[in-house]
Write a protein that holds these residues in place. Structure first.
Motif, mmCIF file in Angstrom:
data_model
loop_
_atom_site.group_PDB
_atom_site.id
_atom_site.type_symbol
_atom_site.label_atom_id
_atom_site.label_comp_id
_atom_site.label_asym_id
_atom_site.label_seq_id
_atom_site.Cartn_x
_atom_site.Cartn_y
_atom_site.Cartn_z
ATOM 1 N N LEU A 320 0.841 -1.206 0.000
ATOM 2 C CA LEU A 320 0.000 0.000 0.000
ATOM 3 C C LEU A 320 0.876 1.255 0.000
ATOM 4 O O LEU A 320 0.583 2.215 -0.714
ATOM 5 C CB LEU A 320 -0.923 0.020 1.225
ATOM 6 N N GLU A 321 1.955 1.225 0.792
ATOM 7 C CA GLU A 321 2.851 2.389 0.827
ATOM 8 C C GLU A 321 3.425 2.651 -0.559
ATOM 9 O O GLU A 321 3.509 3.787 -1.011
ATOM 10 C CB GLU A 321 3.997 2.128 1.815
ATOM 11 N N GLU A 322 3.804 1.557 -1.216
ATOM 12 C CA GLU A 322 4.386 1.663 -2.549
ATOM 13 C C GLU A 322 3.359 2.196 -3.541
ATOM 14 O O GLU A 322 3.668 3.043 -4.381
ATOM 15 C CB GLU A 322 4.808 0.263 -2.963
ATOM 16 N N ALA A 324 0.791 4.007 -2.887
ATOM 17 C CA ALA A 324 0.293 5.334 -2.523
ATOM 18 C C ALA A 324 0.823 6.408 -3.470
ATOM 19 O O ALA A 324 0.071 7.257 -3.954
ATOM 20 C CB ALA A 324 0.679 5.651 -1.081
ATOM 21 N N SER A 325 2.147 6.331 -3.757
ATOM 22 C CA SER A 325 2.758 7.361 -4.595
ATOM 23 C C SER A 325 2.111 7.408 -5.977
ATOM 24 O O SER A 325 1.891 8.478 -6.536
ATOM 25 C CB SER A 325 4.247 7.087 -4.758
ATOM 26 N N ASP A 326 1.806 6.204 -6.527
ATOM 27 C CA ASP A 326 1.240 6.141 -7.879
ATOM 28 C C ASP A 326 -0.213 6.596 -7.901
ATOM 29 O O ASP A 326 -0.684 7.146 -8.895
ATOM 30 C CB ASP A 326 1.306 4.708 -8.416
ATOM 31 N N LEU A 328 -1.741 8.633 -5.685
ATOM 32 C CA LEU A 328 -2.007 9.942 -5.096
ATOM 33 C C LEU A 328 -2.372 10.985 -6.142
ATOM 34 O O LEU A 328 -3.318 11.749 -5.959
ATOM 35 C CB LEU A 328 -0.775 10.382 -4.298
ATOM 36 N N ASP A 329 -1.633 10.985 -7.265
ATOM 37 C CA ASP A 329 -1.838 12.060 -8.235
ATOM 38 C C ASP A 329 -3.229 12.052 -8.846
ATOM 39 O O ASP A 329 -3.840 13.104 -8.999
ATOM 40 C CB ASP A 329 -0.766 11.998 -9.323
ATOM 41 N N LEU A 332 -5.503 13.517 -6.382
ATOM 42 C CA LEU A 332 -5.339 14.960 -6.220
ATOM 43 C C LEU A 332 -6.031 15.729 -7.344
ATOM 44 O O LEU A 332 -6.601 16.793 -7.118
ATOM 45 C CB LEU A 332 -3.852 15.313 -6.180
ATOM 46 N N ASP A 337 -9.623 13.118 -1.016
ATOM 47 C CA ASP A 337 -8.748 12.853 0.116
ATOM 48 C C ASP A 337 -8.484 11.352 0.168
ATOM 49 O O ASP A 337 -9.314 10.574 0.614
ATOM 50 C CB ASP A 337 -9.429 13.340 1.398
ATOM 51 N N LEU A 338 -7.293 10.955 -0.324
ATOM 52 C CA LEU A 338 -6.933 9.534 -0.349
ATOM 53 C C LEU A 338 -6.114 9.217 0.895
ATOM 54 O O LEU A 338 -5.061 9.803 1.112
ATOM 55 C CB LEU A 338 -6.127 9.226 -1.614
ATOM 56 N N GLY A 339 -6.628 8.308 1.736
ATOM 57 C CA GLY A 339 -5.924 7.989 2.982
ATOM 58 C C GLY A 339 -5.720 6.501 3.142
ATOM 59 O O GLY A 339 -6.322 5.690 2.442
ATOM 60 N N PHE A 340 -4.834 6.157 4.061
ATOM 61 C CA PHE A 340 -4.481 4.745 4.255
ATOM 62 C C PHE A 340 -4.551 4.392 5.742
ATOM 63 O O PHE A 340 -4.251 5.221 6.609
ATOM 64 C CB PHE A 340 -3.061 4.486 3.745
ATOM 65 N N ARG A 355 -0.697 -5.767 -6.649
ATOM 66 C CA ARG A 355 -0.614 -4.333 -6.893
ATOM 67 C C ARG A 355 -1.669 -3.895 -7.890
ATOM 68 O O ARG A 355 -2.290 -2.840 -7.740
ATOM 69 C CB ARG A 355 0.783 -4.004 -7.424
#
Lengths: 460, 228
Positions: A320-322, A324-326, A328-329, A332, A337-340, A355
């Protein structure tokens, strides 16, 4: 041979084909034993009966006037003759003309032997009872007469019963132990086959390694070789499919990358009046790119494409952390509001596929949540120890009637816009199936929006 | 800054060259691995962009060979396959990042900048995001031309975030790296440093976005971007 339900397994067939003949053989041998024992016992009784008849013959004599035949039979001798403790013994002495000389008249009805001077043994019915008879027709120049001795069969029957008992018990024991030995023998003999079956059953879906031929019995050799050939074909087919997909991916994606890059560059160069046209081209290209990606992902995660397994332990929180970066954009862009909310959880699976699963669930949530909404991605372990991934949004939600259909390929909920390919949730379902996980859809918190939950099987 | 593009598809290669040149990079382009191996050995490129699916020797083998020759140029791998194995192998043989085709030009440019920034951080040069620049060697930060005063821990957090751009850095990872040279730092303590950094960066055009439940990301704030 018609298939009978109890002949379905090799074990049953062996038991059937060994036990029944064995049972018949043992039964036949028991009958033969019984008959021969009965014969020996009967012969002894018959001898005694014949001797009685002969003894009576020796007592025949001409009376004083030499006219009639009479039996020298004092009452004591008669007493002894009839003194059998179990059976009733009767006798009759008849002269040549059929006239009774001595003994019981009831025996006159019995047939008289045709042959002279030899004891003839026979069975007969007398007063409703079965009797054994010994008859002797004596012929000499001096006199001719017939002696018949009849004896009921009580001691013969009793002897037969005793013989039967004496033979039956050892024989039944023999049959039982033979069947038991056969049963365990068959079980023991088939153990290598059971082991082979277990080895095949324990294999993972993508395990195409060859079975060792050394530790299976010779009879199973052809079967093992056939399985190995099949495994080889499957392995080759899987690899060919992968190679095809990988080539197709390259041939599709490289020109698309070129097209997309050139379009982006052109956007900046063209006069303002052409911008809307190039924007439409860009949008279409982006959709084509997305669709291509989804098609290839679906092909690779579907059962046909995923024959080759690449399962390893995957930590969901890290994934999920990995991701998140992809993700998020795109969130946005819509002001979502994307949260984990991550908790430690590990799944045995394909990192790439998992993934794709997460990305598609989140993409789906973002696409169907209005601007300014909220999407939350969770992972962890439930009370049963099963790892799960969950994506919740506060969008309009999915009507209950539609929930069963949204995982179908190319299905799109009516009245909902977005540029979805209709493949995202199909990919989610395929990936879940590859991992023996189940996908649940319900309404989100407070009955708003929707919540997709993928629950993986508990470890072990 | 000089970039080598190794891509055999003519249209894509031309697009990449043009896109990178517009951003001010000097770009050389080759269509096969053999000449690229020689070029990377002779010229000190700041970055190489290598397609895996090259004719003849493939991109992975090219990277393996130049790494064996001691070439340290950062490599961005382009791949048409999205299976993880390719990526893992790509990174194993010495690639620094990968991008799956097709991609948007801004995404490629962001990766290119991030890779160059990272390799410069390793070489103790200056990292820059928008108006913010960090001199890794001297541990000094400049914001829009004026010096930015930072404590040791603030510097550490900001450095991690800037090196990672455009990726999100997990709060736990920040806490772990702070704990390396100090006593145990909790993820909650990280929030304090981030809020101090935010106050110092306020209004500069560079900001730190919170990604709920994961961590933070440094972003250049566009004028029309929605507020976090």
């Amino acid at each position: 041979m018609p298939r009978r339900p109890d002949a379905r397994t090799l074990r049953h067939r062996l038991l059937l084909f060994i036990s029944w003949p064995l049972l018949v053989l043992l039964g036949a041998s028991m009958v033969a034993d019984y008959r021969s024992a009965l014969g020996i016992a009967g012969e002894a009784y018959d001898n005694a009966l014949s001797r009685t008849a002969i003894a009576l013959v020796t007592r025949l004599e001409r009376d004083d006037d030499d006219k009639d035949i009479e039996v020298d039979m004092p009452p004591a001798a008669d007493e002894i003759l009839r003194s059998d403790p179990q059976d009733t013994v009767q006798y009759v002495v008849v002269d040549d003309k059929g006239k009774r000389i001595a003994g019981d008249a009831a025996l006159l009805a019995l047939p008289r032997p045709a042959v002279a001077n030899t004891a003839v043994l026979d069975d007969a019915q007398l007063g409703g009872q079965t009797v054994r008879t010994a008859s002797f027709r004596y012929e000499s120049p001096a006199l001719a007469a017939t002696v018949i001795v009849a004896e009921t069969t009580v001691k013969r029957t009793r002897a037969a019963r005793q013989i039967l008992m004496a033979i039956a018990w050892p024989n039944l024991l023999l049959i039982a132990s033979a069947l038991l030995l056969v049963y365990f023998g068959v079980r023991f003999a088939l153990r290598p086959l059971d082991a082979l079956g277990e080895r095949i059953a324990r294999r993972g879906p993508g395990d195409f390694s060859l079975l060792a031929e050394a530790d299976v019995p010779g009879e199973a050799g052809p079967l093992v070789r056939a399985i190995n050939r099949l495994m080889g074909h499957l392995d080759k087919a899987g690899r060919a499919q992968q190679a095809f997909l990988s080539n197709a991916a390259h041939q599709l994606r490289t020109p698309l990358a070129g097209l997309q890059t050139q379009l982006e560059l052109a956007t900046a160069e063209l006069p303002p009046e052409s911008r809307p046209r190039i924007q439409r081209l860009s949008d279409s290209t982006r959709r084509l790119v997305h669709f291509t990606h989804q098609m290839l992902a679906l092909a690779r995660s579907s059962s046909e494409g995923a024959l080759i397994s690449d399962h390893r332990p995957v930590a969901l929180a890290g994934l999920l952390e990995e991701a998140a970066s992809d993700l998020l954009d795109s969130a946005l862009v819509k002001g979502i509001d994307l949260g984990f909310e991550t908790a430690p959880a590990t799944v045995e699976g394909s990192r790439w596929m998992l993934r794709e699963l997460i990305a598609n669930l989140v993409d789906n949530a973002i696409a169907y949540t209005p601007d300014g909404g909220r999407v939350t991605v969770r992972c962890g372990c439930d009370n049963a120890g099963s790892a799960f991934v969950e994506v919740e949004d506060n969008g309009p939600g999915i009507p209950e009637a539609e929930r069963g259909r949204i995982f179908e390929r190319f299905y799109r909920v009516a009245g909902r816009g977005g540029e979805g390919t209709g493949l995202g949730l199909a990919i989610v379902r395929e990936v879940a199936e590859r991992h023996a996980a189940r996908v649940e859809v319900e309404a989100g918190a407070e009955g708003r929006g929707s919540c997709f939950r993928v629950v993986f099987p508990p470890p072990g | 800054m000089r970039i080598l593009v190794v891509e055999d598809d003519v249209m894509l290669a031309a697009g990449l060259v043009e896109g990178l040149e517009r951003e001010g990079f000097r770009v050389d382009q080759l269509g096969a691995a053999e000449p690229a191996e020689g070029a990377l050995g002779l010229t000190a490129y700041d970055l190489a962009i290598v397609d895996i699916g090259l004719p003849g020797i493939d991109g992975l083998e090219l990277i393996r060979r130049v790494r064996r020759r001691g070439v340290l140029t950062p490599v961005l791998i382009l791949t048409a396959r999205d299976g993880l194995d390719d990526r893992v192998v790509g990174l194993d043989v010495g690639g620094d990042d990968y991008l799956v085709k097709p991609f948007l030009l801004p995404e490629l440019l962001a990766r290119v900048r991030a890779l160059i920034r990272r390799s410069r951080a390793a070489a103790s040069l200056v990292l820059a995001v928008g108006p913010l620049s960090l001199d890794v060697q001297r541990h000094s930060a400049m914001l829009g031309g004026t010096a930015l005063e930072l404590t040791g821990r603030e510097w550490n957090v900001l450095e991690q975030l800037v090196i990672a751009v455009p990726r999100v850095v997990a709060k736990q990872k920040l806490a772990d790296s702070l704990s390396q040279w100090d006593k145990e730092i909790t993820p909650n303590a990280v929030e304090i440093y981030v809020s101090r950094l935010r106050a110092k960066l306020a209004g500069s055009g560079v900001g730190i976005r919170t990604v709920r439940g994961i961590g933070y990301r440094v972003e250049v704030e566009a004028g029309d971007a929605p507020a976090p």
